[in-house]
Motif scaffolding. Sequence first.
Motif, PDB file in Angstrom:
ATOM      1  N   ASP A  17       0.810  -1.216   0.000  1.00 30.91           N
ATOM      2  CA  ASP A  17       0.000   0.000   0.000  1.00 30.91           C
ATOM      3  C   ASP A  17       0.845   1.270   0.000  1.00 30.91           C
ATOM      4  OD1 ASP A  17      -2.235  -1.581   0.043  1.00 30.91           O
ATOM      5  OD2 ASP A  17      -2.578  -1.399   2.208  1.00 30.91           O
ATOM      6  N   ASN A  18       2.086   1.167   0.484  1.00 27.87           N
ATOM      7  CA  ASN A  18       2.914   2.369   0.647  1.00 27.87           C
ATOM      8  C   ASN A  18       4.236   2.263  -0.122  1.00 27.87           C
ATOM      9  OD1 ASN A  18       1.507   4.007   3.049  1.00 27.87           O
ATOM     10  ND2 ASN A  18       1.415   1.828   3.531  1.00 27.87           N
ATOM     11  N   SER A  19       4.247   1.469  -1.180  1.00 27.80           N
ATOM     12  CA  SER A  19       5.491   1.232  -1.910  1.00 27.80           C
ATOM     13  C   SER A  19       6.101   2.514  -2.459  1.00 27.80           C
ATOM     14  CB  SER A  19       5.255   0.230  -3.046  1.00 27.80           C
ATOM     15  OG  SER A  19       4.245   0.706  -3.929  1.00 27.80           O
ATOM     16  N   ASP A  20       5.261   3.412  -2.972  1.00 28.04           N
ATOM     17  CA  ASP A  20       5.778   4.661  -3.531  1.00 28.04           C
ATOM     18  C   ASP A  20       6.440   5.518  -2.459  1.00 28.04           C
ATOM     19  OD1 ASP A  20       4.886   3.906  -6.003  1.00 28.04           O
ATOM     20  OD2 ASP A  20       3.059   5.112  -5.943  1.00 28.04           O
ATOM     21  N   ARG A  21       5.780   5.655  -1.321  1.00 22.10           N
ATOM     22  CA  ARG A  21       6.335   6.468  -0.235  1.00 22.10           C
ATOM     23  C   ARG A  21       7.588   5.822   0.339  1.00 22.10           C
ATOM     24  NH1 ARG A  21       1.874   8.073   4.037  1.00 22.10           N
ATOM     25  NH2 ARG A  21       3.484   9.605   4.588  1.00 22.10           N
ATOM     26  N   GLU A  28      15.606   9.174  -0.174  1.00 24.91           N
ATOM     27  CA  GLU A  28      16.026  10.298   0.667  1.00 24.91           C
ATOM     28  C   GLU A  28      17.095   9.866   1.658  1.00 24.91           C
ATOM     29  OE1 GLU A  28      12.611  11.886   2.591  1.00 24.91           O
ATOM     30  OE2 GLU A  28      11.768  12.788   0.777  1.00 24.91           O
ATOM     31  N   HIS A  29      16.947   8.668   2.199  1.00 24.66           N
ATOM     32  CA  HIS A  29      17.909   8.151   3.171  1.00 24.66           C
ATOM     33  C   HIS A  29      19.272   7.950   2.509  1.00 24.66           C
ATOM     34  CE1 HIS A  29      17.417   6.613   7.368  1.00 24.66           C
ATOM     35  NE2 HIS A  29      18.668   6.224   7.146  1.00 24.66           N
ATOM     36  N   ILE A  30      19.264   7.423   1.297  1.00 21.28           N
ATOM     37  CA  ILE A  30      20.523   7.227   0.563  1.00 21.28           C
ATOM     38  C   ILE A  30      21.190   8.571   0.290  1.00 21.28           C
ATOM     39  CG2 ILE A  30      21.533   6.481  -1.626  1.00 21.28           C
ATOM     40  CD1 ILE A  30      19.404   4.296  -1.747  1.00 21.28           C
ATOM     41  N   ILE A  31      20.412   9.538  -0.183  1.00 18.79           N
ATOM     42  CA  ILE A  31      20.963  10.860  -0.496  1.00 18.79           C
ATOM     43  C   ILE A  31      21.538  11.508   0.754  1.00 18.79           C
ATOM     44  CG2 ILE A  31      20.357  13.203  -1.222  1.00 18.79           C
ATOM     45  CD1 ILE A  31      18.299  11.910  -3.125  1.00 18.79           C
ATOM     46  N   LEU A  32      20.831  11.378   1.880  1.00 20.11           N
ATOM     47  CA  LEU A  32      21.309  11.947   3.135  1.00 20.11           C
ATOM     48  C   LEU A  32      22.642  11.316   3.545  1.00 20.11           C
ATOM     49  CD1 LEU A  32      20.793  13.796   5.568  1.00 20.11           C
ATOM     50  CD2 LEU A  32      19.508  11.914   6.623  1.00 20.11           C
ATOM     51  N   ALA A  33      22.744   9.998   3.419  1.00 20.43           N
ATOM     52  CA  ALA A  33      23.979   9.305   3.778  1.00 20.43           C
ATOM     53  C   ALA A  33      25.132   9.723   2.866  1.00 20.43           C
ATOM     54  CB  ALA A  33      23.773   7.796   3.712  1.00 20.43           C
ATOM     55  N   LEU A 159      21.753   6.370  12.556  1.00 16.82           N
ATOM     56  CA  LEU A 159      21.447   7.629  13.229  1.00 16.82           C
ATOM     57  C   LEU A 159      20.618   8.560  12.356  1.00 16.82           C
ATOM     58  CD1 LEU A 159      24.867   8.390  14.976  1.00 16.82           C
ATOM     59  CD2 LEU A 159      22.731   7.689  16.069  1.00 16.82           C
ATOM     60  N   ALA A 160      20.740   8.425  11.042  1.00 17.53           N
ATOM     61  CA  ALA A 160      19.959   9.282  10.143  1.00 17.53           C
ATOM     62  C   ALA A 160      18.467   9.100  10.364  1.00 17.53           C
ATOM     63  CB  ALA A 160      20.317   8.974   8.692  1.00 17.53           C
ATOM     64  N   ALA A 161      18.071   7.889  10.773  1.00 15.41           N
ATOM     65  CA  ALA A 161      16.653   7.644  11.031  1.00 15.41           C
ATOM     66  C   ALA A 161      16.145   8.490  12.188  1.00 15.41           C
ATOM     67  CB  ALA A 161      16.421   6.157  11.319  1.00 15.41           C
ATOM     68  N   PRO A 169      14.961  14.140   6.535  1.00 14.14           N
ATOM     69  CA  PRO A 169      14.418  13.244   5.507  1.00 14.14           C
ATOM     70  C   PRO A 169      14.759  11.785   5.814  1.00 14.14           C
ATOM     71  CG  PRO A 169      16.467  14.207   4.736  1.00 14.14           C
ATOM     72  CD  PRO A 169      16.199  14.815   6.082  1.00 14.14           C
ATOM     73  N   GLY A 170      14.124  10.895   5.055  1.00 10.31           N
ATOM     74  CA  GLY A 170      14.483   9.488   5.158  1.00 10.31           C
ATOM     75  C   GLY A 170      13.448   8.620   5.842  1.00 10.31           C
ATOM     76  N   LEU A 171      13.822   7.373   6.055  1.00  5.49           N
ATOM     77  CA  LEU A 171      12.904   6.365   6.577  1.00  5.49           C
ATOM     78  C   LEU A 171      12.529   6.574   8.035  1.00  5.49           C
ATOM     79  CD1 LEU A 171      14.700   3.393   4.851  1.00  5.49           C
ATOM     80  CD2 LEU A 171      12.326   4.053   4.408  1.00  5.49           C
ATOM     81  N   GLY A 172      13.268   7.414   8.725  1.00  5.85           N
ATOM     82  CA  GLY A 172      12.935   7.691  10.119  1.00  5.85           C
ATOM     83  C   GLY A 172      11.541   8.267  10.283  1.00  5.85           C
ATOM     84  N   PHE A 173      11.029   8.917   9.231  1.00  3.95           N
ATOM     85  CA  PHE A 173       9.668   9.473   9.300  1.00  3.95           C
ATOM     86  C   PHE A 173       8.651   8.387   9.628  1.00  3.95           C
ATOM     87  CE2 PHE A 173       5.617  10.083   7.094  1.00  3.95           C
ATOM     88  CZ  PHE A 173       5.157  11.234   7.721  1.00  3.95           C
ATOM     89  N   PHE A 174       8.744   7.250   8.914  1.00  6.55           N
ATOM     90  CA  PHE A 174       7.803   6.163   9.164  1.00  6.55           C
ATOM     91  C   PHE A 174       8.020   5.528  10.537  1.00  6.55           C
ATOM     92  CE2 PHE A 174       6.328   4.803   4.640  1.00  6.55           C
ATOM     93  CZ  PHE A 174       5.248   5.664   4.754  1.00  6.55           C
ATOM     94  N   ILE A 175       9.264   5.498  11.002  1.00  8.06           N
ATOM     95  CA  ILE A 175       9.533   4.911  12.318  1.00  8.06           C
ATOM     96  C   ILE A 175       8.892   5.753  13.411  1.00  8.06           C
ATOM     97  CG2 ILE A 175      11.343   4.337  13.986  1.00  8.06           C
ATOM     98  CD1 ILE A 175      13.155   3.654  11.612  1.00  8.06           C
TER      99      ILE A 175
END
Length: 237
Positions: A17-21, A28-33, A159-161, A169-175
Motif C-alpha cells: 500500500d505504501n510502496s511509492d512512499r 532520501e535516506h541514501i541521499i542523506l547518507a 542515526l539518520a533515522a 528526511p528518510g525512513l525515520g519518518f515512518f519509524i
Amino acid sequence: MSGVVSFFDSLVQFTADNSDRLLRLFGEHIILAVETLVIALPIAIVLGIAISYNERAATVVLWIASILLTIPSIAFFGMLVPILGIGTPPVIVALVAYSQLPVIRNTYLGVTGVDPAAIEAGTGLGMNRFERLWRVRLPVALPVVMAGVRNAVVLLVGLAAIGAFIGGPGLGFFIFYGINQGNTAMIVVATVLVSVLALAFDYLFAVTERGLRLRNGEDLEPTYTTRLLDAIRTQLQ
C-alpha cells in the motif's frame, strides 16, 4: 501460528500500500547518507593525516571526536535546532560530527602504521614529505581507512533515522510516525529497510576495502568476492 501469519500479512500489505512512499523515503535516506559522507570524509581524512605528524594533536583531536560520539543523538539534534532550524541541515551537521571518530582514528592508525622501511626507501629515492605521504603512506593505509569508513557509514545510516525527530528526511519518518500511531507494521518495515541500506553500504565498502588490500599484495581468504576482484585486477594488468 495464525498470529505470526497475520503479522507477516500486515507487513506485506503495508509495503504494497505504501510502496511509492517507501521508495521515496529510501531514496532520501541514501541521499542523506551520501551527502554526509561527501562532507565528513575529507574532513576526517585530512585531520587523521595531520595528527599523524603530532602526537599531542592526535590525543586532543581523538579525544574531542570521542566526546562528540558520546553525546545522545536526540540531544545533539535538539541543540542544533536553535542554530540551524529543523530539517536536513542540522541532521547533516550532527551525522558529520558522529562519523568523524572512526575515520580519523583509522586514518591516523593506517598512516602511522606504515612500515618504516618503506618510508626510508621513499626517502632514499629522493621523495619529499608530501611525496612519501601520497605515494607510500596513503596507498598502504587506504585499506585501514576504508575499514573506518565502513564503521562510520553503518553508524550514520542508523542515526539518520533519528533525524526524523527534527524533520529530517528518510525512513525515520515512518519509524517515528509508526510509534506515534502504534502502527507496528510501519515501524518494522521502515526499520528493516534501514538495516538493508546499512548492510548494502557496508558490503560496498567491504568490497572496496578488499580490493585495496589485494592491490597492496595482502593475502586474503579466498572468497567469491576476492576471486572476482583478483580476476578483474589480472585483466586490467
